[in-house]
Every structure is written in C-alpha cells, then in structure tokens.
Design a protein around this motif. Structure first.
Motif, PDB file in Angstrom:
ATOM      1  N   LEU A  46       0.856  -1.174   0.000  1.00  0.00           N
ATOM      2  CA  LEU A  46       0.000   0.000   0.000  1.00  0.00           C
ATOM      3  C   LEU A  46       0.893   1.225   0.000  1.00  0.00           C
ATOM      4  N   SER A  47       0.545   2.204  -0.813  1.00  0.00           N
ATOM      5  CA  SER A  47       1.280   3.463  -0.780  1.00  0.00           C
ATOM      6  C   SER A  47       0.295   4.598  -0.528  1.00  0.00           C
ATOM      7  N   VAL A  48       0.821   5.658   0.079  1.00  0.00           N
ATOM      8  CA  VAL A  48       0.020   6.847   0.340  1.00  0.00           C
ATOM      9  C   VAL A  48       0.798   8.074  -0.117  1.00  0.00           C
ATOM     10  N   THR A  49       0.078   9.100  -0.475  1.00  0.00           N
ATOM     11  CA  THR A  49       0.712  10.365  -0.820  1.00  0.00           C
ATOM     12  C   THR A  49       1.189  11.052   0.462  1.00  0.00           C
ATOM     13  N   ASP A  50       2.057  12.054   0.313  1.00  0.00           N
ATOM     14  CA  ASP A  50       2.660  12.733   1.468  1.00  0.00           C
ATOM     15  C   ASP A  50       1.645  13.348   2.423  1.00  0.00           C
ATOM     16  N   ASP A  51       0.445  13.636   1.941  1.00  0.00           N
ATOM     17  CA  ASP A  51      -0.552  14.305   2.772  1.00  0.00           C
ATOM     18  C   ASP A  51      -1.402  13.334   3.598  1.00  0.00           C
ATOM     19  N   ILE A  52      -1.034  12.058   3.589  1.00  0.00           N
ATOM     20  CA  ILE A  52      -1.722  11.059   4.413  1.00  0.00           C
ATOM     21  C   ILE A  52      -0.711  10.475   5.400  1.00  0.00           C
ATOM     22  N   ASN A  53      -0.956  10.722   6.696  1.00  0.00           N
ATOM     23  CA  ASN A  53      -0.064  10.180   7.719  1.00  0.00           C
ATOM     24  C   ASN A  53      -0.767   9.922   9.054  1.00  0.00           C
ATOM     25  N   ALA A  54      -2.092   9.979   9.065  1.00  0.00           N
ATOM     26  CA  ALA A  54      -2.840   9.806  10.313  1.00  0.00           C
ATOM     27  C   ALA A  54      -3.060   8.341  10.683  1.00  0.00           C
ATOM     28  N   ALA A  55      -2.745   7.414   9.751  1.00  0.00           N
ATOM     29  CA  ALA A  55      -2.945   5.987  10.026  1.00  0.00           C
ATOM     30  C   ALA A  55      -2.171   5.157   9.013  1.00  0.00           C
ATOM     31  N   PHE A  56      -1.871   3.931   9.406  1.00  0.00           N
ATOM     32  CA  PHE A  56      -1.315   2.952   8.478  1.00  0.00           C
ATOM     33  C   PHE A  56      -2.492   2.251   7.799  1.00  0.00           C
ATOM     34  N   ILE A  78       5.825   8.550  -4.512  1.00  0.00           N
ATOM     35  CA  ILE A  78       6.745   9.607  -4.944  1.00  0.00           C
ATOM     36  C   ILE A  78       5.985  10.931  -4.976  1.00  0.00           C
ATOM     37  N   ALA A  79       6.584  11.978  -4.423  1.00  0.00           N
ATOM     38  CA  ALA A  79       5.937  13.295  -4.347  1.00  0.00           C
ATOM     39  C   ALA A  79       6.147  14.066  -5.648  1.00  0.00           C
ATOM     40  N   VAL A  80       5.364  13.750  -6.646  1.00  0.00           N
ATOM     41  CA  VAL A  80       5.444  14.415  -7.941  1.00  0.00           C
ATOM     42  C   VAL A  80       4.568  15.667  -7.911  1.00  0.00           C
ATOM     43  N   PRO A  81       5.101  16.816  -8.318  1.00  0.00           N
ATOM     44  CA  PRO A  81       4.281  18.032  -8.340  1.00  0.00           C
ATOM     45  C   PRO A  81       3.027  17.846  -9.203  1.00  0.00           C
ATOM     46  N   GLN A  82       1.933  18.383  -8.754  1.00  0.00           N
ATOM     47  CA  GLN A  82       0.640  18.343  -9.449  1.00  0.00           C
ATOM     48  C   GLN A  82      -0.002  16.948  -9.483  1.00  0.00           C
ATOM     49  N   ALA A  83       0.546  15.990  -8.748  1.00  0.00           N
ATOM     50  CA  ALA A  83      -0.038  14.644  -8.706  1.00  0.00           C
ATOM     51  C   ALA A  83      -1.317  14.642  -7.870  1.00  0.00           C
ATOM     52  N   LEU A  84      -2.105  13.608  -8.042  1.00  0.00           N
ATOM     53  CA  LEU A  84      -3.340  13.445  -7.281  1.00  0.00           C
ATOM     54  C   LEU A  84      -3.037  13.429  -5.782  1.00  0.00           C
ATOM     55  N   GLU A  85      -3.786  14.209  -5.024  1.00  0.00           N
ATOM     56  CA  GLU A  85      -3.573  14.322  -3.576  1.00  0.00           C
ATOM     57  C   GLU A  85      -4.455  13.347  -2.799  1.00  0.00           C
ATOM     58  N   LYS A  86      -4.038  13.098  -1.566  1.00  0.00           N
ATOM     59  CA  LYS A  86      -4.788  12.263  -0.614  1.00  0.00           C
ATOM     60  C   LYS A  86      -5.210  10.927  -1.245  1.00  0.00           C
ATOM     61  N   CYS A  87      -4.235  10.256  -1.803  1.00  0.00           N
ATOM     62  CA  CYS A  87      -4.496   9.013  -2.533  1.00  0.00           C
ATOM     63  C   CYS A  87      -3.839   7.819  -1.838  1.00  0.00           C
ATOM     64  N   ILE A  88      -4.608   6.761  -1.745  1.00  0.00           N
ATOM     65  CA  ILE A  88      -4.143   5.477  -1.207  1.00  0.00           C
ATOM     66  C   ILE A  88      -4.150   4.498  -2.375  1.00  0.00           C
TER      67      ILE A  88
END
Length: 121
Positions: A46-56, A78-88
């Motif tokens: 499972l991967s999460v974007t940088d803006d998700i860190n409240a849970a595993f 990977i933190a790519v600029p303009q990528a979809l946010e808050k994605c699991i």
C-alpha cells in the motif's frame, strides 16, 4: 502465476477513520471483483501520498478474516508536483491463472483519473 492487481482511492481528510474506511472499501472491492482468496495472495503493498499520515492503511487488511499471515506493507508514494492528492494505492500480488487482461483493477473516488482506461463505468 503471480499477477498484480491494482487499486486506488482518495480521501477528503487526513483522519484515521476516513483512511481506514476508504482502504477497506477499496480492498473489499478488489477482492469482490476478482474473487480473490487470502490463501492465494503472496503480498500486498500500500502506498500513500505525502498528505496522508494519520494511520497505516495496512491495518485494515491485517484485521480481515484469513488475512493475518499475508505480508502487508505501507510506503510513501513519490511526491510528484501536481499529482493526485490524498491518494491510497494498493498493489496486490496474487497467484492466479487469469490473463493480465482478465484482471479487474479498481479505481474509486478521484483516483478514477489515474487509470480511466482500466475503470469500468
């Protein structure tokens, strides 16, 4: 043969309950669409974007019946600029005889835009 089954979903807020609920919805839809049994799964990433860190998000999968011994791992996307946010995202490695074009990948919420070619309407 081991095949990859992909899925992704977005959340509106970086809140544990929302992250776990979204992950469970995505996971269950992937299982249902492909009739996957835990015993046939080699591992789940499972991967999460940088803006998700409240849970595993892997926590939800480990709690499912029959999934206790399936290796599950979380990582950062990977933190790519303009990528979809808050994605699991989920990548499940599944032992199956299905051809790659027979596998049903699952994209929900705003994540549909990641692979509209694989999303069934």
């Amino acid at each position: 043969m081991i095949r990859g089954v992909r899925g992704a979903i977005t959340v509106e807020n970086n809140i544990e309950a929302e992250i776990l609920s979204a992950t469970e919805s995505l996971f269950k839809e992937m299982i249902k669409a492909n009739k996957i049994k835990a015993v046939d799964v080699a591992s789940v990433f499972l991967s999460v974007t940088d803006d998700i860190n409240a849970a595993f998000p892997a926590k939800v999968i480990r709690m499912q019946e029959d999934w206790t011994y399936v290796p599950v791992m979380c990582m950062k996307e990977i933190a790519v600029p303009q990528a979809l946010e808050k994605c699991i995202r989920i990548m499940m490695h599944w032992n199956t005889e299905l051809r790659q074009d027979e596998i049903q990948h699952t994209y929900l919420e705003k994540a549909i835009q990641l692979r509209p070619d694989l999303t069934k309407q």
